[in-house]
Design a protein around this motif. Structure first.
Motif, PDB file in Angstrom:
ATOM      1  N   GLU A  88      -3.315  -5.605  -5.162  1.00 12.06           N
ATOM      2  CA  GLU A  88      -3.610  -7.041  -5.171  1.00 12.06           C
ATOM      3  C   GLU A  88      -3.725  -7.607  -6.579  1.00 12.06           C
ATOM      4  OE1 GLU A  88      -7.064  -7.344  -2.701  1.00 12.06           O
ATOM      5  OE2 GLU A  88      -5.907  -7.215  -0.834  1.00 12.06           O
TER       6      GLU A  88
ATOM      7  N   ASN B 155     -11.373  -0.971   3.246  1.00 11.46           N
ATOM      8  CA  ASN B 155     -10.700  -1.998   4.036  1.00 11.46           C
ATOM      9  C   ASN B 155     -10.472  -1.561   5.476  1.00 11.46           C
ATOM     10  OD1 ASN B 155     -10.548  -3.601   1.761  1.00 11.46           O
ATOM     11  ND2 ASN B 155      -8.396  -3.130   1.327  1.00 11.46           N
TER      12      ASN B 155
ATOM     13  N   LEU C  91      -4.824  -3.315  11.015  1.00 14.53           N
ATOM     14  CA  LEU C  91      -5.319  -4.401  10.168  1.00 14.53           C
ATOM     15  C   LEU C  91      -4.243  -5.471   9.987  1.00 14.53           C
ATOM     16  CD1 LEU C  91      -8.015  -4.884   8.671  1.00 14.53           C
ATOM     17  CD2 LEU C  91      -6.914  -3.970   6.616  1.00 14.53           C
TER      18      LEU C  91
ATOM     19  N   GLU D  76     -10.764   1.941  -1.994  1.00 12.89           N
ATOM     20  CA  GLU D  76     -10.691   0.561  -1.514  1.00 12.89           C
ATOM     21  C   GLU D  76      -9.915   0.487  -0.201  1.00 12.89           C
ATOM     22  OE1 GLU D  76      -9.174  -3.810  -3.057  1.00 12.89           O
ATOM     23  OE2 GLU D  76     -10.017  -2.366  -4.478  1.00 12.89           O
TER      24      GLU D  76
ATOM     25  N   ASP E 204      -4.102  -9.536  10.815  1.00 12.66           N
ATOM     26  CA  ASP E 204      -3.719 -10.551   9.829  1.00 12.66           C
ATOM     27  C   ASP E 204      -2.564 -11.408  10.345  1.00 12.66           C
ATOM     28  OD1 ASP E 204      -5.640  -9.774   8.014  1.00 12.66           O
ATOM     29  OD2 ASP E 204      -4.304  -8.426   6.911  1.00 12.66           O
TER      30      ASP E 204
ATOM     31  N   TRP F 120       0.811  -1.216   0.000  1.00 13.78           N
ATOM     32  CA  TRP F 120       0.000   0.000   0.000  1.00 13.78           C
ATOM     33  C   TRP F 120       0.849   1.271   0.000  1.00 13.78           C
ATOM     34  CZ3 TRP F 120      -5.099  -0.374  -0.881  1.00 13.78           C
ATOM     35  CH2 TRP F 120      -5.694  -1.620  -0.666  1.00 13.78           C
TER      36      TRP F 120
END
Length: 361
Positions: A294, A311, A255, A307, A259, A149
């Motif tokens: 992605e 997210n 986030l 996006e 993960d 990102w």
């Protein structure tokens, strides 16, 4: 720090240029830093003597961070004004001229001797966001999850389209210039903390870094603080935009921590593809396109921004940052980013001094 900790701490370092009434660089950074009393946070000298740096305290909320950034900018601007100077929030100097003197500090002069023109022409100002991740093994895994990102973060923060009187054709010319350092660029994917440390040690042995403080990856583990440091952004035109970058980065870290805890694999973007995507983001800024992190498809930057926010909606909501982020992004969608506003100021009358006036704090 647990993945569900809604008080994930963060802080921001900002670099600025000092300019005179005409907008030209002035090598008086050490004087301004030493003569300015800050209310909270730190003021620091920089490699180039026409630069100064601020560092906020450790913050838990975006409101506290915004207040800290605003206060430090105000303190430095007053300290500069007391000496007939101004504080310029731009990733590169707008006007041509001198003012690229190395600050009188033994380490800085060793850097100039070892790295030559790279050091002497490194008049760039960035924004560094620290997010509290105390466990270094975990921090390495978080870096893996966030690196894809980096291009969209660069596009959001791009604020250096003009360098020394030249319209560069890039929204973040600072990124291009900074990439000349042999220890700069996006971090590789690491399989472990040992892999990370072995890479750093090899770079030190090669002479590409004089010391660990010269590890200039866009994301790195801080050696001074229990944080993961994101160095991707240009200095922001406003404290609100700097805070936006920080809350998005903190959301990404939160986030990523989830993960990591769930043992999900990160998006593994090859180094050469990530570098190409960062180049594209540096050139285009918010008005252009980049590769989707992605799918790898070339899409408008704003598609990726939207996006990213989607997210991060849950973690931004949990920290109370969602409305703030949406509000600032809405303004950027309307006005353009810092680089777009610099170019608009220049095109009105083709006067560089108008750009300086636009960007001074």
């Amino acid at each position: 720090m647990t993945p569900d900790d809604d008080e994930l701490t963060f802080g921001v370092e900002e670099e600025f240029f000092l300019v005179d009434a005409a907008g030209e660089l002035v090598p008086r950074g050490p004087e301004v830093v030493d003569g300015t009393t800050e209310r909270d946070g730190e003021l620091q000298r920089e490699l180039i003597s026409s630069q100064v740096e601020t560092a906020t305290p450790v913050c838990r909320t975006s409101a506290a961070l915004l207040d800290g950034l605003t206060s430090l900018r105000d303190d430095l601007a007053r300290g500069a004004a007391a000496r007939g100077l101004r504080l310029l929030a731009s990733g590169t100097p707008v006007l041509p001229g001198s003012g690229h003197e190395i600050t009188r500090k033994p380490r800085y002069h060793r850097m100039a001797e070892q790295f030559g023109a790279i050091a002497r022409s490194s008049a760039t100002c960035g924004c560094h966001v620290h997010v509290g991740v105390a466990d270094r093994e975990t921090a390495v895994r978080v870096s893996n999850h966030t690196r894809a990102w980096l291009p969209v973060l660069l596009a959001i923060t791009a604020n250096s389209p003009i360098d020394g009187g030249t319209v560069t054709g890039y929204r973040s010319w600072r990124h291009v210039l900074w990439s000349r350092w042999p220890s700069a660029g996006p971090p590789p994917m690491f399989v472990s903390l040992e892999h990370y440390e072995n890479s750093v040690a090899a770079m030190l042995r090669s002479g590409a870094m004089m010391d660990r403080a010269m590890l200039y990856w866009d994301v790195r583990l801080s050696d001074k603080q229990p944080t993961l440091e994101f160095r991707i952004g240009d200095v922001a035109a406003s404290a609100e935009e700097a805070t936006l970058a920080a809350v998005l980065i903190r959301g990404l870290v939160r986030l990523a921590l989830r993960d990591v805890a769930a043992d999900r694999a990160p998006v593994s973007t090859p180094d050469e593809v990530l570098r190409a995507n960062l180049w594209r983001a540096a050139r285009d800024g918010l008005g252009g396109s980049c590769l989707h992190p992605e799918s790898g498809e070339l899409v408008p930057i704003w598609t990726v921004v939207d996006e990213l926010v989607a997210n991060l909606r849950e973690p931004l909501g949990a920290s109370g940052d969602l409305d703030f982020a949406l509000d600032v992004l809405s303004r950027l969608r309307s006005t353009g980013g810092g680089a777009d506003r610099q170019l608009a100021a220049y095109r009105r009358r083709e006067r560089l001094t108008d750009v300086v006036d636009e960007q001074c704090v």
